[in-house]
Structures are given as C-alpha cells and as structure tokens.
Design a protein around this motif. Structure first.
Motif, PDB file in Angstrom:
ATOM      1  N   THR A   1      -2.156  -6.430 -10.205  1.00 11.47           N
ATOM      2  CA  THR A   1      -0.693  -6.599 -10.309  1.00 11.47           C
ATOM      3  C   THR A   1      -0.389  -7.968 -10.614  1.00 11.47           C
ATOM      4  OG1 THR A   1      -0.486  -6.780  -8.121  1.00 11.47           O
ATOM      5  CG2 THR A   1      -0.262  -4.643  -8.936  1.00 11.47           C
ATOM      6  N   GLU A   2      -1.040  -8.909  -9.882  1.00  4.97           N
ATOM      7  CA  GLU A   2      -0.511 -10.480  -9.954  1.00  4.97           C
ATOM      8  C   GLU A   2      -2.016 -11.155  -9.713  1.00  4.97           C
ATOM      9  OE1 GLU A   2       2.430 -12.062  -7.931  1.00  4.97           O
ATOM     10  OE2 GLU A   2       3.872 -10.473  -8.364  1.00  4.97           O
ATOM     11  N   PRO A   3      -1.957 -12.498 -10.176  1.00  5.32           N
ATOM     12  CA  PRO A   3      -3.184 -12.987  -9.635  1.00  5.32           C
ATOM     13  C   PRO A   3      -3.696 -12.992  -8.214  1.00  5.32           C
ATOM     14  CG  PRO A   3      -1.943 -14.340 -11.069  1.00  5.32           C
ATOM     15  CD  PRO A   3      -1.359 -13.212 -10.860  1.00  5.32           C
ATOM     16  N   TYR A   4      -4.835 -12.873  -7.942  1.00  3.09           N
ATOM     17  CA  TYR A   4      -5.193 -12.427  -6.403  1.00  3.09           C
ATOM     18  C   TYR A   4      -4.713 -11.291  -5.658  1.00  3.09           C
ATOM     19  CZ  TYR A   4      -6.741 -17.073  -7.301  1.00  3.09           C
ATOM     20  OH  TYR A   4      -7.543 -18.276  -7.931  1.00  3.09           O
ATOM     21  N   GLN A   5      -3.915 -10.224  -6.466  1.00  6.89           N
ATOM     22  CA  GLN A   5      -3.431  -9.087  -5.951  1.00  6.89           C
ATOM     23  C   GLN A   5      -3.873  -7.917  -6.636  1.00  6.89           C
ATOM     24  OE1 GLN A   5       0.899  -8.942  -5.306  1.00  6.89           O
ATOM     25  NE2 GLN A   5       0.895 -11.131  -4.501  1.00  6.89           N
ATOM     26  N   ILE A   6      -4.096  -6.740  -5.980  1.00 10.46           N
ATOM     27  CA  ILE A   6      -4.818  -5.675  -6.529  1.00 10.46           C
ATOM     28  C   ILE A   6      -4.015  -4.526  -5.664  1.00 10.46           C
ATOM     29  CG2 ILE A   6      -6.922  -4.210  -6.578  1.00 10.46           C
ATOM     30  CD1 ILE A   6      -8.450  -6.517  -7.645  1.00 10.46           C
ATOM     31  N   THR A   7      -3.823  -3.367  -6.442  1.00  8.50           N
ATOM     32  CA  THR A   7      -3.339  -2.234  -5.778  1.00  8.50           C
ATOM     33  C   THR A   7      -4.445  -1.256  -5.885  1.00  8.50           C
ATOM     34  OG1 THR A   7      -2.116  -1.537  -7.926  1.00  8.50           O
ATOM     35  CG2 THR A   7      -0.884  -2.913  -6.166  1.00  8.50           C
ATOM     36  N   LEU A   8      -4.656  -0.182  -4.894  1.00 11.10           N
ATOM     37  CA  LEU A   8      -5.204   0.808  -4.940  1.00 11.10           C
ATOM     38  C   LEU A   8      -4.578   2.032  -4.478  1.00 11.10           C
ATOM     39  CD1 LEU A   8      -7.184  -1.701  -3.316  1.00 11.10           C
ATOM     40  CD2 LEU A   8      -8.944  -0.195  -3.772  1.00 11.10           C
ATOM     41  N   SER A   9      -4.423   3.070  -5.670  1.00 14.41           N
ATOM     42  CA  SER A   9      -3.486   4.389  -5.299  1.00 14.41           C
ATOM     43  C   SER A   9      -4.447   5.533  -5.344  1.00 14.41           C
ATOM     44  CB  SER A   9      -2.366   4.235  -6.619  1.00 14.41           C
ATOM     45  OG  SER A   9      -1.801   2.909  -6.517  1.00 14.41           O
ATOM     46  N   LEU A  10      -3.867   6.455  -4.573  1.00 16.31           N
ATOM     47  CA  LEU A  10      -4.373   7.870  -4.356  1.00 16.31           C
ATOM     48  C   LEU A  10      -3.112   8.890  -4.469  1.00 16.31           C
ATOM     49  CD1 LEU A  10      -7.053   7.795  -1.921  1.00 16.31           C
ATOM     50  CD2 LEU A  10      -7.496   7.912  -4.204  1.00 16.31           C
ATOM     51  N   SER A  11      -3.490   9.927  -5.320  1.00 20.11           N
ATOM     52  CA  SER A  11      -2.396  10.855  -5.208  1.00 20.11           C
ATOM     53  C   SER A  11      -2.799  12.238  -5.036  1.00 20.11           C
ATOM     54  CB  SER A  11      -1.702  10.993  -6.819  1.00 20.11           C
ATOM     55  OG  SER A  11      -1.186   9.637  -7.354  1.00 20.11           O
ATOM     56  N   GLY A  12      -1.770  13.122  -4.429  1.00 20.38           N
ATOM     57  CA  GLY A  12      -2.201  14.481  -4.215  1.00 20.38           C
ATOM     58  C   GLY A  12      -1.178  15.228  -3.709  1.00 20.38           C
ATOM     59  N   SER A  13      -1.378  16.482  -3.205  1.00 19.70           N
ATOM     60  CA  SER A  13      -0.235  17.336  -2.701  1.00 19.70           C
ATOM     61  C   SER A  13      -0.344  17.189  -1.175  1.00 19.70           C
ATOM     62  CB  SER A  13      -0.420  18.930  -3.078  1.00 19.70           C
ATOM     63  OG  SER A  13      -1.778  19.236  -2.632  1.00 19.70           O
ATOM     64  N   ASP A  14      -1.314  16.664  -0.436  1.00 22.78           N
ATOM     65  CA  ASP A  14      -1.470  16.533   1.058  1.00 22.78           C
ATOM     66  C   ASP A  14      -1.105  15.225   1.565  1.00 22.78           C
ATOM     67  OD1 ASP A  14      -2.128  16.552   3.837  1.00 22.78           O
ATOM     68  OD2 ASP A  14      -3.707  17.570   3.421  1.00 22.78           O
ATOM     69  N   LYS A  15       0.279  14.987   1.771  1.00 19.86           N
ATOM     70  CA  LYS A  15       0.538  13.546   2.243  1.00 19.86           C
ATOM     71  C   LYS A  15      -0.571  13.044   3.278  1.00 19.86           C
ATOM     72  CE  LYS A  15       4.452  11.158   3.921  1.00 19.86           C
ATOM     73  NZ  LYS A  15       6.016  10.930   4.449  1.00 19.86           N
ATOM     74  N   VAL A  16      -0.655  13.569   4.186  1.00 18.44           N
ATOM     75  CA  VAL A  16      -1.497  13.219   5.465  1.00 18.44           C
ATOM     76  C   VAL A  16      -3.053  12.628   4.674  1.00 18.44           C
ATOM     77  CG1 VAL A  16      -2.827  13.454   7.474  1.00 18.44           C
ATOM     78  CG2 VAL A  16      -0.506  14.296   7.201  1.00 18.44           C
ATOM     79  N   SER A  17      -3.659  13.591   4.082  1.00 17.52           N
ATOM     80  CA  SER A  17      -4.884  13.111   3.253  1.00 17.52           C
ATOM     81  C   SER A  17      -4.760  11.969   2.460  1.00 17.52           C
ATOM     82  CB  SER A  17      -5.343  14.393   2.596  1.00 17.52           C
ATOM     83  OG  SER A  17      -6.774  14.059   2.009  1.00 17.52           O
ATOM     84  N   VAL A  18      -4.032  11.966   1.583  1.00 21.15           N
ATOM     85  CA  VAL A  18      -3.737  10.731   0.600  1.00 21.15           C
ATOM     86  C   VAL A  18      -3.277   9.536   1.319  1.00 21.15           C
ATOM     87  CG1 VAL A  18      -2.034   9.832  -0.986  1.00 21.15           C
ATOM     88  CG2 VAL A  18      -2.479  12.358  -1.165  1.00 21.15           C
ATOM     89  N   GLU A  19      -2.540   9.752   2.518  1.00 22.83           N
ATOM     90  CA  GLU A  19      -2.443   8.184   2.969  1.00 22.83           C
ATOM     91  C   GLU A  19      -3.554   7.683   3.911  1.00 22.83           C
ATOM     92  OE1 GLU A  19       2.466   8.287   4.238  1.00 22.83           O
ATOM     93  OE2 GLU A  19       1.218   9.249   5.505  1.00 22.83           O
TER      94      GLU A  19
END
Length: 248
Positions: free
Chosen positions: A87-105
């Motif tokens: 996203t910016e220098p020295y900043q990285i985002t990791l994302s996951l998607s799914g229908s189960d909120k608890v599992s995704v988080e």
C-alpha cells in the motif's frame, strides 16, 4: 387527398395506452431485483496491515513470494483468496475473504502474526550484524587514534631524518585510515538509529453490501427498457397486419 400519417405520434399514443403494463412490469422487475439482493451470500473480508520495518528482506517484501510462502498454511476454502498488496513504502496488507467471519478473521490474524514474526527474526539478524560491525569499527577507530598519538610522540622525540620521514609517512596513512574508519562508524551508527522493527498494526473486517438500492434501480431500468421494446414491437406487428389487410 392522401391522409397525413404521424408514425412516431402513433407509437407514443399506443405506449401511453399501455402505460399501466409498462409501469407494472417495471415495478415487477424492481421487486425481483430487490429480492435477488437478499439471496446473495454475505462475504467477509479481513485485512491485516503490517509495517515491514526498514530491514532488507527480498523474500518477504514481494507480494507473489509472500502468497506462495503462507497460503499453504491456510484452510483450503479460503487459501485461494489470500491477497497481498504493497500500500505504501514499508506497508503491506494481507487479506482473506470468505462466508465464515470467525474463520476469516482468525486466519488473517494468524498469517499476519506469522509474517510479522518472520520479518522480525530477519530484522534482528541484520540488526545484530550491524551492532557487531559497529563494535569492530569502534575498536579500529580507538586503535588507530592511539597509533596516531604514538607516532606524533615519536616524531617529537626523534631527530633522525630517516626515522622522521618514515614516521611522517606512517602517520599520514594512519590519519587517512582514521578518517575512513570514523566515517564508516558514523554511517553504521546512523543506520542503527533509524532501524525500526516490523509491527502488526491492525486487523479490520468488512462485509459486502447486498447493494439493494443499486440492484433495484438497475432491475427497474432493465424492465422499463425491455417492456418499451416489446410495446414498440407489438405496435409494429399491429401496423404490419393492418397494412397487409388493406392491400387485400
């Protein structure tokens, strides 16, 4: 005298007579669009923001390599959704998607913590190396400074021309070396002062909207246009049949 025809007006008049059909079909499509919005499965997206620190780490700084490194540790149903972005220098985002909120988080937090831990381990290794270089340079600077002092003393104490020439030559070399070692030491100290540890900043979760208003409007617009086309076609067929009957 031939009767003047107004085909456009004729079509508008026909559509106006059928306005209830046009409005009714449009409303029906809007209801279907609204209903479709509520049938869509809710998808949760959890995103972790990681400050990578300012250490050098080629393997853990490229999105493609990061995905390959960590996706196998995730459940099969969400592993393919792993998305990594700078996203910016020295900043990285990791994302996951799914229908189960608890599992995704939970899995997003898990992979982000592991990633941050790996970054920190690599950072600490580099920091320790820099500390060792600093200690070595401090020793060299101290020894070189003492040697300069000794040769200055020798120059003052001797009157032998040959020795004076030799001592001056060695002293010049020592002073040049001292300047270089001092500059290297200051550079290493500066790098250590600016060193920043990797850190997991936060983990946030969002869910997709059912887009009720958007789907309702789009479905209504589609229904209106479709019925309008059908009414025009209906009127065209009526006119065509009338023209054929008049020819007979």
């Amino acid at each position: 005298m031939e009767k003047i025809k107004y085909p456009v007006y004729d079509y508008i008049k026909f559509i106006w007579k059928k306005k209830l059909l046009l409005i009714g079909f449009t409303i029906l499509c809007m209801v279907i669009g609204a209903g479709f919005s509520y049938t869509k499965e809710t998808v949760y997206t959890s995103t972790a923001l990681v400050f990578t620190g300012n250490g050098n780490n080629e393997k853990l700084s490229k999105p493609g390599l990061i995905k390959d490194t960590y996706k196998d540790a995730l459940p099969e149903d969400i592993s393919s959704s792993l998305d990594v972005k700078i996203t910016e220098p020295y900043q990285i985002t990791l994302s996951l998607s799914g229908s189960d909120k608890v599992s995704v988080e939970s899995n997003t937090k898990k992979v982000a913590e592991q990633y941050t831990s790996d970054l920190t381990e690599r950072f600490n290794e580099q920091y320790d190396v820099q500390e060792n270089i600093k200690d070595a340079l401090e020793g060299v600077v101290k020894n070189t400074k003492e040697a300069i002092s000794q040769y200055n003393k020798l120059i003052q104490e001797t009157s032998d021309e040959a020795k004076l020439l030799h001592y001056n030559e060695v002293l010049i070399n020592k002073m040049e070396a001292f300047d270089k070692y001092q500059a290297d030491l200051e550079e290493v100290e500066y790098d250590l002062v600016l060193a920043e540890d990797p850190e997991l900043m936060n983990v946030t979760t969002t869910q997709t909207s059912n887009n009720l208003l958007r789907n309702t409007i789009l479905a209504g617009a589609f229904g209106f246009q479709l019925m309008l086309v059908l009414l025009v076609l209906w009127k065209y067929i009526i006119n065509a049949r009338r023209a054929l009957s008049e020819r007979k």
